[in-house]
Design a protein around this motif. Structure first.
Motif, short mmCIF file in Angstrom:
data_model
loop_
_atom_site.label_atom_id
_atom_site.label_comp_id
_atom_site.label_asym_id
_atom_site.label_seq_id
_atom_site.Cartn_x
_atom_site.Cartn_y
_atom_site.Cartn_z
N ASP A 45 0.83 -1.21 0.00
CA ASP A 45 0.00 0.00 0.00
C ASP A 45 0.87 1.26 0.00
OD1 ASP A 45 -2.23 -1.60 0.02
OD2 ASP A 45 -2.72 -1.25 2.13
N ALA A 46 1.93 1.25 0.80
CA ALA A 46 2.82 2.41 0.87
C ALA A 46 3.54 2.62 -0.47
CB ALA A 46 3.84 2.23 2.00
N THR A 47 3.93 1.54 -1.10
CA THR A 47 4.61 1.64 -2.40
C THR A 47 3.68 2.22 -3.46
OG1 THR A 47 5.97 -0.27 -1.83
CG2 THR A 47 5.86 0.33 -4.16
N VAL A 48 2.46 1.73 -3.49
CA VAL A 48 1.47 2.24 -4.44
C VAL A 48 1.18 3.71 -4.15
CG1 VAL A 48 -0.95 2.07 -5.16
CG2 VAL A 48 0.43 0.01 -4.95
N TYR A 49 1.03 4.06 -2.87
CA TYR A 49 0.75 5.45 -2.49
C TYR A 49 1.88 6.36 -2.96
CZ TYR A 49 0.39 9.61 0.37
OH TYR A 49 0.34 10.92 0.78
N GLU A 50 3.11 5.98 -2.73
CA GLU A 50 4.25 6.81 -3.13
C GLU A 50 4.32 6.97 -4.64
OE1 GLU A 50 6.40 8.73 -1.44
OE2 GLU A 50 5.19 8.25 0.31
N ALA A 51 4.08 5.88 -5.36
CA ALA A 51 4.11 5.96 -6.82
C ALA A 51 3.00 6.88 -7.33
CB ALA A 51 3.95 4.56 -7.43
N THR A 52 1.82 6.75 -6.74
CA THR A 52 0.70 7.60 -7.13
C THR A 52 0.97 9.05 -6.79
OG1 THR A 52 -0.80 5.75 -6.75
CG2 THR A 52 -1.79 7.94 -6.86
N ARG A 53 1.54 9.30 -5.61
CA ARG A 53 1.84 10.65 -5.17
C ARG A 53 2.89 11.28 -6.10
NH1 ARG A 53 5.43 13.27 -2.11
NH2 ARG A 53 6.58 11.41 -1.58
N SER A 54 3.90 10.52 -6.47
CA SER A 54 4.94 11.03 -7.37
C SER A 54 4.34 11.38 -8.73
CB SER A 54 6.04 9.99 -7.57
OG SER A 54 6.77 9.82 -6.39
N LYS A 55 3.50 10.50 -9.25
CA LYS A 55 2.87 10.76 -10.54
C LYS A 55 1.96 11.98 -10.46
CE LYS A 55 0.64 8.47 -14.36
NZ LYS A 55 0.21 7.20 -14.93
N SER A 56 1.24 12.09 -9.37
CA SER A 56 0.35 13.24 -9.18
C SER A 56 1.15 14.54 -9.13
CB SER A 56 -0.44 13.06 -7.88
OG SER A 56 -1.21 14.21 -7.60
N GLN A 57 2.29 14.52 -8.45
CA GLN A 57 3.14 15.71 -8.39
C GLN A 57 3.67 16.07 -9.77
OE1 GLN A 57 6.07 14.76 -5.36
NE2 GLN A 57 5.23 16.36 -4.05
N LEU A 58 4.06 15.06 -10.57
CA LEU A 58 4.54 15.33 -11.92
C LEU A 58 3.45 15.96 -12.78
CD1 LEU A 58 6.69 12.17 -12.78
CD2 LEU A 58 7.47 14.52 -12.53
N VAL A 59 2.25 15.42 -12.69
CA VAL A 59 1.12 15.96 -13.46
C VAL A 59 0.84 17.39 -13.03
CG1 VAL A 59 -1.37 15.73 -13.84
CG2 VAL A 59 0.09 13.72 -13.97
N GLN A 60 0.86 17.63 -11.72
CA GLN A 60 0.60 18.97 -11.20
C GLN A 60 1.68 19.96 -11.64
OE1 GLN A 60 0.30 19.08 -6.94
NE2 GLN A 60 -0.87 20.97 -6.95
N MET A 61 2.93 19.54 -11.58
CA MET A 61 4.03 20.42 -12.00
C MET A 61 3.95 20.72 -13.49
SD MET A 61 5.61 21.39 -9.39
CE MET A 61 6.96 22.22 -10.21
N ASN A 62 3.58 19.72 -14.30
CA ASN A 62 3.42 19.96 -15.74
C ASN A 62 2.29 20.95 -15.99
OD1 ASN A 62 5.51 18.33 -16.59
ND2 ASN A 62 4.24 16.52 -16.83
N ALA A 63 1.21 20.84 -15.24
CA ALA A 63 0.10 21.78 -15.39
C ALA A 63 0.54 23.19 -15.03
CB ALA A 63 -1.08 21.34 -14.52
N VAL A 64 1.30 23.32 -13.95
CA VAL A 64 1.80 24.64 -13.53
C VAL A 64 2.73 25.21 -14.60
CG1 VAL A 64 3.27 25.82 -11.85
CG2 VAL A 64 1.49 24.26 -11.07
N ARG A 65 3.61 24.37 -15.14
CA ARG A 65 4.52 24.83 -16.21
C ARG A 65 3.73 25.31 -17.43
NH1 ARG A 65 7.60 19.90 -15.17
NH2 ARG A 65 9.17 20.43 -13.65
N GLN A 66 2.69 24.58 -17.78
CA GLN A 66 1.88 24.97 -18.93
C GLN A 66 1.18 26.30 -18.68
OE1 GLN A 66 -0.66 21.62 -19.68
NE2 GLN A 66 0.86 20.56 -20.93
#
Length: 116
Positions: A45-66
């Motif tokens: 569960d912790a591994t999945v959470y961290e992977a999801t959180r990392s992906k979410s941060q990447l998506v959010q940062m890309n949105a901010v950059r755009q």
């Protein structure tokens, strides 16, 4: 006969004790398996959470950059249009002044020719 009865009682007691030990051992093994399963589940569960959180941060940062790039492009386009508008206004003013000066000069020439 008493010895025989005692022997059977000891055998029964030993059998009961062995059964109790076996049950206790099974309970302990079950608890160990349950703890190991719980630990593995929590780790997954912790591994999945961290992977999801990392992906979410990447998506959010890309949105901010755009968004930032979009604003920068808008400001650049606005500045270009503003500069073109200023240049056109300056050109229109110069043309207007030349036309006005030409008209005034023509009027002076006309007035001067009538005075003569």
């Amino acid at each position: 006969e008493t010895k025989k009865i005692r022997f059977e009682q000891m055998q029964n007691a030993a059998g009961t004790s062995a059964v109790e030990e076996n049950k206790f051992r099974e309970l302990r093994e079950g608890a160990r398996r349950e703890a190991a399963t719980r630990q593995t589940t929590n780790l997954n569960d912790a591994t999945v959470y961290e992977a999801t959180r990392s992906k979410s941060q990447l998506v959010q940062m890309n949105a901010v950059r755009q968004i930032i790039k979009g604003k920068a492009d808008f400001v650049k386009e606005y500045d270009t249009l503003l500069a073109a508008g200023r240049a056109q206004a300056a050109q229109d003013l110069a043309t207007s002044q030349r036309t006005s000066i030409g008209r005034v000069a023509a009027q002076h020439a006309h007035v001067a020719s009538h005075k003569q």
